[in-house]
Design an enzyme around this catalytic site. Structure first.
Site, mmCIF file in Angstrom:
data_model
loop_
_atom_site.group_PDB
_atom_site.id
_atom_site.type_symbol
_atom_site.label_atom_id
_atom_site.label_comp_id
_atom_site.label_asym_id
_atom_site.label_seq_id
_atom_site.Cartn_x
_atom_site.Cartn_y
_atom_site.Cartn_z
ATOM 1 N N GLY A 132 0.831 -1.371 -0.018
ATOM 2 C CA GLY A 132 0.044 0.145 -0.076
ATOM 3 C C GLY A 132 0.990 1.262 0.128
ATOM 4 O O GLY A 132 0.259 2.301 0.402
ATOM 5 N N GLU A 188 9.005 6.804 -2.231
ATOM 6 C CA GLU A 188 8.403 5.556 -2.422
ATOM 7 C C GLU A 188 9.827 4.597 -2.493
ATOM 8 O O GLU A 188 10.430 4.755 -3.423
ATOM 9 C CB GLU A 188 7.405 5.442 -3.459
ATOM 10 C CG GLU A 188 7.093 4.045 -3.382
ATOM 11 C CD GLU A 188 5.850 3.828 -4.432
ATOM 12 O OE1 GLU A 188 5.436 4.810 -5.251
ATOM 13 O OE2 GLU A 188 5.172 2.929 -4.270
HETATM 14 N N1 DCP Z 1 10.526 -4.158 -8.132
HETATM 15 C C1 DCP Z 1 11.563 -5.245 -8.129
HETATM 16 N N2 DCP Z 1 13.098 -4.512 -7.637
HETATM 17 C C2 DCP Z 1 13.344 -3.355 -7.252
HETATM 18 C C3 DCP Z 1 12.110 -2.419 -7.078
HETATM 19 C C4 DCP Z 1 10.877 -3.016 -7.445
HETATM 20 O O1 DCP Z 1 11.671 -5.975 -8.839
HETATM 21 N N3 DCP Z 1 14.591 -2.965 -6.682
HETATM 22 C C5 DCP Z 1 9.276 -4.603 -8.592
HETATM 23 C C6 DCP Z 1 8.442 -5.085 -7.591
HETATM 24 C C7 DCP Z 1 7.140 -4.656 -8.073
HETATM 25 C C8 DCP Z 1 7.450 -3.547 -8.847
HETATM 26 O O2 DCP Z 1 8.722 -3.388 -9.093
HETATM 27 O O3 DCP Z 1 6.771 -5.658 -9.326
HETATM 28 C C9 DCP Z 1 6.935 -2.310 -8.051
HETATM 29 O O4 DCP Z 1 7.041 -2.757 -6.774
HETATM 30 P P1 DCP Z 1 7.114 -1.905 -5.450
HETATM 31 O O5 DCP Z 1 6.626 -2.675 -3.981
HETATM 32 O O6 DCP Z 1 8.125 -1.015 -5.261
HETATM 33 O O7 DCP Z 1 5.939 -0.920 -5.641
HETATM 34 P P2 DCP Z 1 4.279 -1.153 -5.529
HETATM 35 O O8 DCP Z 1 3.507 -0.086 -6.626
HETATM 36 O O9 DCP Z 1 3.881 -2.644 -5.947
HETATM 37 O O10 DCP Z 1 4.037 -0.760 -4.180
HETATM 38 P P3 DCP Z 1 2.373 -0.723 -3.257
HETATM 39 O O11 DCP Z 1 1.573 -1.655 -3.830
HETATM 40 O O12 DCP Z 1 3.006 -0.994 -1.905
HETATM 41 O O13 DCP Z 1 1.975 0.603 -3.629
#
Ligand code: DCP
Length: 215
Positions: free
Chosen positions: A19, A90
């Protein structure tokens, strides 16, 4: 520097689907905060290449390239200045290293040589202090809750994400932020229960941001 002019940098961390984006959207309404969103758009369209989709399709082939790019894009965001007193990021270069790179290595997807290259690069990028954080807010959600949220949002690249992957990523977050295995220069960590409704998570997060600025 007086408390009214001092600037702070916070990273909102947590598993995929915990989230973070919705909390950031909420904090963006506060005049105290300026939001630095994670560069997912860069990852889904890197001059026409969707490296996020490539990563999930073939992690052995693309894990190193994806994480090298993630480190670089995040390091740039760390140096970005803001007008508002609180810069809210973020994720950070630290979760890229301690959660994602670590996880790919332990799952034997990254080769030992690739891991060492990424680590050396990481150490160089953080050594000058430009990636320092004042606080980490950890949105701590169960892998089951994260999976439900990921399935609800239908990001096409993420269709292959399963509970096992979220479980291992959860463990990396816990090692880093709860067991504090990475103690060097670690900023304080505040844990927010992200299994709660988003309204409760907003209230808790706001309280912590206000406390940081007023102390
Ligand atoms: N990701 C990755 N390696 C990283 C950063 C992110 O493989 N160093 C990937 C994982 C997810 C996408 O990028 O598929 C985005 O992940 P995040 O958890 O950073 O962002 P979300 O939008 O999924 O977060 P939330 O659902 O908490 O808003």
């Amino acid at each position: 520097m007086s408390s009214s002019t001092k600037k702070f940098t916070i990273a909102v961390e947590g598993n995929i689907g915990s989230g973070k984006s919705t909390v950031l959207a909420h904090l963006s309404k506060s005049s105290l905060c300026e939001i630095i969103a994670e560069p997912v758009e860069n990852w889904t369209n890197l001059k026409g290449h969707n490296i996020l989709a490539m990563l999930y399709d073939d992690p052995h082939r693309w894990g190193f390239a994806f994480q090298a790019n993630a480190q670089m894009t995040l390091a740039k965001l760390h140096t970005q200045t803001t007008k508002a007193p609180v810069k809210v990021m973020e994720r950070s270069i630290y979760s890229a290293r301690y959660c994602f790179v670590e996880n790919l290595y332990r799952s034997k997807i990254l080769h030992g040589a690739e891991y060492e290259i990424l680590d050396e690069w990481f150490q160089t990028l953080v050594s000058g202090g430009s990636c320092d954080l004042d606080l980490i807010i950890y949105l701590r959600a169960s892998p089951e809750t994260c999976l439900q949220r990921i399935q609800m949002r239908h990001r096409s690249e993420e269709e292959s994400i399963d509970l096992d992957y979220l479980q291992t990523l959860h463990e990396r977050h816990e090692e880093w932020l709860i067991q504090r295995n990475r103690t060097n220069n670690s900023p304080p960590v505040i844990v927010v229960d992200a299994n709660q409704t988003k309204e409760r998570v907003y209230i808790d997060t706001n309280t912590h941001v206000n406390n940081l600025v007023s102390c």
